[in-house]
Design an enzyme around this catalytic site. Sequence first.
Site, short mmCIF file in Angstrom:
data_model
loop_
_atom_site.label_atom_id
_atom_site.label_comp_id
_atom_site.label_asym_id
_atom_site.label_seq_id
_atom_site.Cartn_x
_atom_site.Cartn_y
_atom_site.Cartn_z
CG ASP A 493 -2.05 0.89 1.31
OD1 ASP A 493 -1.61 2.27 1.68
OD2 ASP A 493 -3.10 1.05 0.59
CG ASN A 501 -4.48 11.24 -5.50
OD1 ASN A 501 -3.73 11.29 -6.35
ND2 ASN A 501 -5.09 10.20 -4.72
CG ASP A 510 -4.24 8.80 -12.36
OD1 ASP A 510 -4.90 9.40 -13.05
OD2 ASP A 510 -4.47 7.98 -11.26
CD GLU A 537 -4.72 4.07 -1.52
OE1 GLU A 537 -5.41 4.29 -2.63
OE2 GLU A 537 -4.85 4.47 -0.33
#
Length: 623
Positions: A493, A501, A510, A537
Amino acid sequence: MQAQYLLLVIALLFFSSLTAAKEPLFIDEHTADKVELTSQLYIAQFDDLSNITQVAASSPFQWQAYDPKEMRGIAKKTYWIKFSLTQQAREPREMSLSLANPHLDYIEFYHFNGSTLLNQFQAGDSFPFSKRPILSTQLLYSFNSKQGDTHHFYLRIKTSGTSSLPITLWASDAYYQDAERHSILYGFQIGILMAIGIFSLLIAVTSHSFSYSYYAGYVLSITLFVASLHGLAFRFLWPEWPRMQEFALPALLSLSIMFAFLFSEKVMHLKYHNQAMLRFCRVSAAMSVLLLFIGLLLDYSTALTLNIYAVMLSSVMLMYMSLAQAFKGNKLAKLFAIGWAGMMLGALLSGAIYLGFLHWDLQAKTPFMVGLSIEVIFMAALLAIRYNDERLAKLQIQQDALLQAKKAQEIKEEALRIEARGSEKLAKMVQERTLELEIALRELNEANQKLTEQTRVDSLTGVKNRASFDKRILAEGRISRRQQTPLSILMLDIDRFKLINDSHGHLAGDQALRVIADNLKEILKRPTDLVSRFGGEEFAIILPNTDKIGAQQVAETIRKVISELPISWGGNKIPLTVSIGVSSEIITSEEHTTLLLEQADKALYQAKNDGRNRVKLYCPDQD
């Protein structure tokens, strides 16, 4: 007038006290067989051109009482010492003087009876051992005395090491009895150290164990250091090479520090428990080797002082590392910490006495010798426990192998019995096996058809998607159950992905996902390994036929590579780390694969709770 009279009285009292202080030691029938002469010593400094005639004729006011506290520390010193003895006993006596500091560089010794020079000689580490008046590790001088003799002794001392002067007057028989006791004690101590060192060396040679090799090097170098400290190495190993005395103690201390760090690294398994401590041990060992070569270029006092500071610092650092590992549950580190506590305390106390920070009335080497004895005993016990654990593990492996061989033999016998029952039953079994194979092939074909019907690749990252992962883990679980091979799952993770973000935008997030996916595909080289985007993620990795240790190593490699990735967006660098949970077992049922995935997820959760950017192996305690 009264003030002048008062000053005259004070001056007379002062000079009378000086005269009384310089009275010689009187020897009578009640004098003990052993008399410490430290309180009888007087010290003075003259220029290098002064000879014994000038020194003997010098004024009493040029001498002052010898203070052992002022002579502590390691430095270059040149001074004169004198003391006197007067015999009142009627019977003639044979007496001996001993100076229990075997590391004085240069000694000029003069013996007067009254004003008559009876004997003079030179001794010390600057001369071959055979030049000493009596072949002893201590400076030893014997003389005869009768009633009315007044003996005056003058010693000129030059040394670059410790300047302590433990001079003792002995009845000759008492000295040799005491020397015999000390010889037995030193021989016993050095013999035990030598036996442990040679035994460890033999085990290292036969077992190819680095741990025993480093421990053997540590014990043997410490043994040689102890022998040098007692003066035994100069007497028995290099008696005609006095230059060796300038390098022996600093060089042996450097070697001992090097082997201590290398042994500590192995015995506490720092390679698997703490990479930072592992690097520190190796750098410290390299610095010890460098200190050894630097010591060959420096003068004796500077080299010895540097090595004493190095020993004190190293003992504290090793104690810290052992305690840190002991609190983490490392069984061997607990024993190491107990044993090293004595060594650290002894090294610190002896070092402080040698350097002049402490002024205790005992020999500087005593705390070190006591701490060393405790440490060697516990280290030997530690290695014995480790050796026993390794022996039991090998015995268990042998028993398992015998059990497997027995099962194989039973299976073989059963097969022979089945074959003997006739071709009809065998043919039936072949038909059943063929039918099972056909069913398995049919299921495999159906599965392949379904897989081709679905989209198997994640469109953003280019790795397998969740559906591919679910199918693959079931297939690998069956292989693990059938072949009895371990199956490992890694749950990965991205740490603080929401912050990426929010700070840089979803396009930056991304890009981070794509970079991580590309690096995961490069790290995992085996065609059987599977990387998939598990969701958001999170990534999931399947490692067939991989045990816990191998899975941890792969996870650690992934964590380190990702933490070093140079990712930037819009000219801003994006710090990127991951947390990884690892689970590894041999699958026993269809439901076991789901349990394995849950265990990896729990380990990932624990890694997050422990601070992120780390790998965590699942253990039942996490439940």
